[in-house]
Design an enzyme around this catalytic site. Structure first.
Site, PDB file in Angstrom:
ATOM      1  N   CYS A 184       0.821  -1.206   0.000  1.00 61.99           N
ATOM      2  CA  CYS A 184       0.000   0.000   0.000  1.00 61.99           C
ATOM      3  C   CYS A 184       0.861   1.264   0.000  1.00 61.99           C
ATOM      4  CB  CYS A 184      -0.955   0.082   1.189  1.00 61.99           C
ATOM      5  SG  CYS A 184      -2.071  -1.311   1.254  1.00 61.99           S
ATOM      6  N   ARG A 235       4.173  -0.145  -4.581  1.00 59.00           N
ATOM      7  CA  ARG A 235       3.868  -0.697  -3.256  1.00 59.00           C
ATOM      8  C   ARG A 235       2.596  -1.543  -3.251  1.00 59.00           C
ATOM      9  NH1 ARG A 235       6.841   1.883   0.560  1.00 59.00           N
ATOM     10  NH2 ARG A 235       5.477   1.116   2.193  1.00 59.00           N
ATOM     11  N   TRP A 257      -2.352  -2.930  -1.736  1.00 58.08           N
ATOM     12  CA  TRP A 257      -1.956  -4.325  -1.844  1.00 58.08           C
ATOM     13  C   TRP A 257      -2.820  -5.040  -0.814  1.00 58.08           C
ATOM     14  CZ3 TRP A 257       0.362  -8.165   1.268  1.00 58.08           C
ATOM     15  CH2 TRP A 257       0.846  -9.274   0.563  1.00 58.08           C
ATOM     16  N   ASN A 309      -1.843   1.853   5.522  1.00 58.17           N
ATOM     17  CA  ASN A 309      -0.902   0.832   5.058  1.00 58.17           C
ATOM     18  C   ASN A 309      -0.547  -0.006   6.279  1.00 58.17           C
ATOM     19  OD1 ASN A 309       1.270  -0.606   3.963  1.00 58.17           O
ATOM     20  ND2 ASN A 309       2.697   1.084   4.212  1.00 58.17           N
ATOM     21  N   GLY A 310      -0.717  -1.331   6.207  1.00 56.77           N
ATOM     22  CA  GLY A 310      -0.391  -2.185   7.354  1.00 56.77           C
ATOM     23  C   GLY A 310      -1.564  -3.067   7.730  1.00 56.77           C
ATOM     24  N   GLU A 336      18.896 -16.646  -7.572  1.00 57.07           N
ATOM     25  CA  GLU A 336      18.404 -15.314  -7.960  1.00 57.07           C
ATOM     26  C   GLU A 336      17.849 -15.334  -9.395  1.00 57.07           C
ATOM     27  OE1 GLU A 336      17.591 -12.712  -6.574  1.00 57.07           O
ATOM     28  OE2 GLU A 336      17.674 -11.136  -8.072  1.00 57.07           O
ATOM     29  N   LYS A 378      14.050 -14.374 -10.306  1.00 59.82           N
ATOM     30  CA  LYS A 378      13.728 -13.298 -11.250  1.00 59.82           C
ATOM     31  C   LYS A 378      12.775 -13.801 -12.316  1.00 59.82           C
ATOM     32  CE  LYS A 378      14.766 -10.654  -9.753  1.00 59.82           C
ATOM     33  NZ  LYS A 378      15.252  -9.934  -8.619  1.00 59.82           N
ATOM     34  N   GLU A 429       9.201 -14.591 -10.844  1.00 56.29           N
ATOM     35  CA  GLU A 429       8.366 -13.480 -10.365  1.00 56.29           C
ATOM     36  C   GLU A 429       7.858 -12.591 -11.488  1.00 56.29           C
ATOM     37  OE1 GLU A 429       9.999 -10.588  -7.582  1.00 56.29           O
ATOM     38  OE2 GLU A 429      11.945 -10.710  -8.541  1.00 56.29           O
ATOM     39  N   HIS A 455      21.165 -35.536  -6.972  1.00 58.23           N
ATOM     40  CA  HIS A 455      20.422 -36.106  -5.840  1.00 58.23           C
ATOM     41  C   HIS A 455      18.914 -35.916  -5.960  1.00 58.23           C
ATOM     42  CE1 HIS A 455      24.116 -37.083  -3.756  1.00 58.23           C
ATOM     43  NE2 HIS A 455      24.563 -35.882  -4.076  1.00 58.23           N
ATOM     44  N   LYS A 513       6.504  -4.089  -3.962  1.00 62.62           N
ATOM     45  CA  LYS A 513       7.946  -3.829  -3.822  1.00 62.62           C
ATOM     46  C   LYS A 513       8.416  -3.980  -2.376  1.00 62.62           C
ATOM     47  CE  LYS A 513      11.934  -2.366  -5.417  1.00 62.62           C
ATOM     48  NZ  LYS A 513      12.685  -3.382  -6.158  1.00 62.62           N
TER      49      LYS A 513
END
Ligand code: M6R
Length: 611
Positions: free
Chosen positions: A2, A27, A74, A100-101, A484, A488, A491, A507, A606
């Site tokens: 948010c 956000r 969000w 936000n939260g 990484e 990438k 996502e 394995h 983000k």
């Protein structure tokens, strides 16, 4: 998680709010909304989905005024639809709130309010705040004391902006957890989740601390502690340019940020590394050799991409310090009762400096006596304020949700820190000087790599775009790069991808290999090069499609792999800075080909400021 913005001043407020929300959209982008107070009372317009939908609505129904607030969401509580979009109001419609939260005790509060006749219109936790304020005002309280009393009843994490349409011109905002910054302008004041939306109006910024709240109008901003004591805090001058947060002609922020890595890495070592005297100097981090001698172990705590940087950091710091280094996810570390004492150095790695799990992990270690250092990209962020030492990565604002330049600058910071530790330990100056020289030429090598390989990688993306799964392999310092690269790709392109240590493939994951599975392997010259080549033979023997990131001029690899991406040579500890770049470009161009939303991938945000 948010983005919130509030404005009071003389400008037409909607362009200010929308411009600010555009910069905060990273956000969260499940829905967006604005509230404007003018001669018609308060008018609220909200829309499901991205900001563009809200803009379209506002084009049909323009709002005008000089006082208002905006939000980009969000979703945590309640579906990401228009009804749950912020701002939220009380029963009278005059108390308006954005948040936000998470208000953790919203349910009992809601039940209590419902019993006294309040009607809730949304599934959100936020709405409870508007009704709590209303409830107090019903019994004759003014807006300001009603807000103060309400804040004391809330449990959880919040950045809140609250207004009362009957008292136009006054904004109250409060912070407990998520970030909140205040921009002090001339005849105007602006509050937001980060500095980017403020830079067009002012460079004078106040960072709020947890528990604090502000009361603002167009002339002044008063800051108070949770127990209502006035706070005098000098504003900080922000040197970022507003233009640094724009796309500058690139199609996406992510591509721009990939291309900025040469500059960002240079800015991370500039002014800290002095080759002639072989000295490292950090402004915000200083150990005396005596203090250093007390450190017995190092813990690195981070999430996501920053955690991958931490895994590379482990290699560098163990080699430099000969101390044991553990790397943990913030979400695991905080609950596993880690063994920490005053001989522990805790390094938090976080681009945003506000990731809830990382911060909780750092708090856990601090409470047990650890010394805290943060590698962070955002000046004054929560993680930096709780730390005794900070290494800022100087990457500049990173807007694309997929982290790129933040990662390579974190690797640079770890490299500098490893040299600093060698310096503290009095190790050979010539070695340190040589290591510095190798770092000083990395920006040029990044530019060469991009120039020579970008087009080729774009073609590879075309070739492999339809694959359903990818496997990324690496060993040693390149194992975190395999992780990484896989992160990438998944996502931003939504293709399933796994990163694995090349030697571990036999394995289990080897069972996946057939002619449909592209395997991206990093095989540059390190002491385990031959071992990696043997692992890759195992892939080839099972018809896997091999894309190898290798050193320039590795002719053997060209014969053997289906495709190669050549990167300039550098010393082993710096190789990850180069080897990760092809994986970033591959993910970017595959996502582009598949029509995915590169900068704002689905379900993500983000900064993850909730648990
Ligand atoms: O701001 P932080 O570095 O603490 O963020 C940690 C992760 O949320 C972040 O790296 C995330 O994994 C990125 N989307 C990866 O590209």
């Amino acid at each position: 998680m948010c983005g919130i913005i509030g404005y009071v001043g003389t400008r037409d407020v909607v362009p200010v709010l929308i411009g600010g929300l555009r910069k905060l959209e990273y956000r969260g982008y499940d829905s967006a909304g604005v509230a404007v107070v003018n001669g018609n009372g308060v008018e609220v317009v909200r829309a499901e989905g991205k900001l563009a939908n809200l803009e379209a609505k506002l084009a049909d129904k323009p709002l005008h005024g000089t006082f208002g607030m905006g939000h980009t969401r969000w979703a945590t509580h309640g579906k990401p639809n228009e009804n749950n979009a912020h701002p939220h109001r009380d029963c009278t419609g005059t108390v308006v709130v954005i948040h936000n939260g998470i208000i953790e005790n919203f349910l009992p509060l809601k039940h209590q309010l419902q019993k006294t006749g309040h009607e809730f219109k949304t599934e959100t936790d936020t709405e409870v705040v508007a009704h709590l304020i209303e409830e107090k005002m019903k019994s004759g309280m003014k807006f300001e004391p009603a807000v103060k009393k309400t804040l004391k009843e809330l449990e959880g994490h919040y950045a809140l902006v609250m207004i009362n349409a009957n008292e136009p011109g006054t904004i109250i905002a409060a912070k407990q957890g998520p970030p909140l910054v205040v921009g002090l302008g001339e005849g105007e004041n602006i509050i937001a989740s980060d500095v980017a939306p403020l830079l067009a109006y002012t460079r004078n910024i106040i960072y709020l601390e947890d528990g604090e709240y502000i009361i603002a109008n167009d002339k002044k901003v008063d800051v108070f502690t949770a127990d209502d004591k006035p706070v005098h805090r000098e504003p900080k001058k922000i040197l970022w340019d507003a233009v640094m947060a724009e796309k500058e002609g690139y199609r996406h922020y992510m591509l721009k940020e990939i291309h900025e890595q040469s500059r960002a890495v240079r800015d991370t070592f500039n002014g800290r590394m002095f080759e002639e005297s072989a000295e490292i100097f950090f402004n915000d981090l200083q150990f005396t050799p005596k203090e250093w001698a007390k450190i017995r172990k190092i813990h690195i705590v981070a999430c996501g991409t920053s955690w991958h940087a931490g895994l590379v950091g482990k290699f560098l710091l163990e080699e430099a310090s000969r101390l044991p280094v553990e790397v943990d996810y913030g979400s695991e570390y905080r609950y596993r009762n880690p063994i920490v004492d005053d001989g522990t150095l805790l390094i938090g790695v976080t681009q945003s400096g506000e990731t809830a799990d990382t911060i909780a992990g750092m708090q856990e270690a601090k409470a047990k006596g650890a010394k805290l250092v943060t590698i962070c990209n955002v000046i004054g962020a929560a993680a930096t304020r709780m730390s005794e030492g900070v290494i800022y990565t100087n990457a500049g604002p990173e807007i694309g949700v997929a982290s790129t330049k933040a990662f390579t600058t974190q690797l640079t910071a770890f490299y500098l820190l490893s040299l600093y530790i060698k310096q503290l330990r009095g190790l050979d100056k010539d070695d340190i000087r040589y290591a510095m020289h190798e770092l000083s030429v990395i920006p040029h090598k990044i530019e060469t790599l991009l120039k020579k390989q970008e087009k080729h990688i774009e073609q590879l993306a075309h070739k492999y775009q339809r694959a359903q799964d990818f496997l990324f392999l690496g060993r040693g310092v390149h194992y975190p790069i395999a992780l990484e690269g896989a992160l990438k790709l998944k996502e931003i392109s939504y293709i399933h991808a796994e990163g694995y240590p090349a030697g571990e493939m036999k394995h289990g994951p080897i069972a996946l290999i057939d002619e449909n599975l592209p395997v991206v392997a990093i095989a540059t010259h390190t002491p385990v090069y031959d071992k990696v080549v043997s692992n890759l033979q195992e892939v080839k023997a099972r018809d896997g499609k091999l894309i190898v990131i290798c050193d320039e001029g590795d002719e053997e690899m060209k014969k053997f792999a289906d495709d190669v991406i050549e990167i300039p040579w550098t010393v082993e500890p710096l190789q990850p800075i180069l080897s990760v770049i092809p994986t970033q470009l591959l993910a970017y161009y595959i996502a582009l080909r598949r029509g995915a939303d590169v900068d704002q991938p689905r379900n993500l945000a983000k900064s993850v400021t909730v648990e």
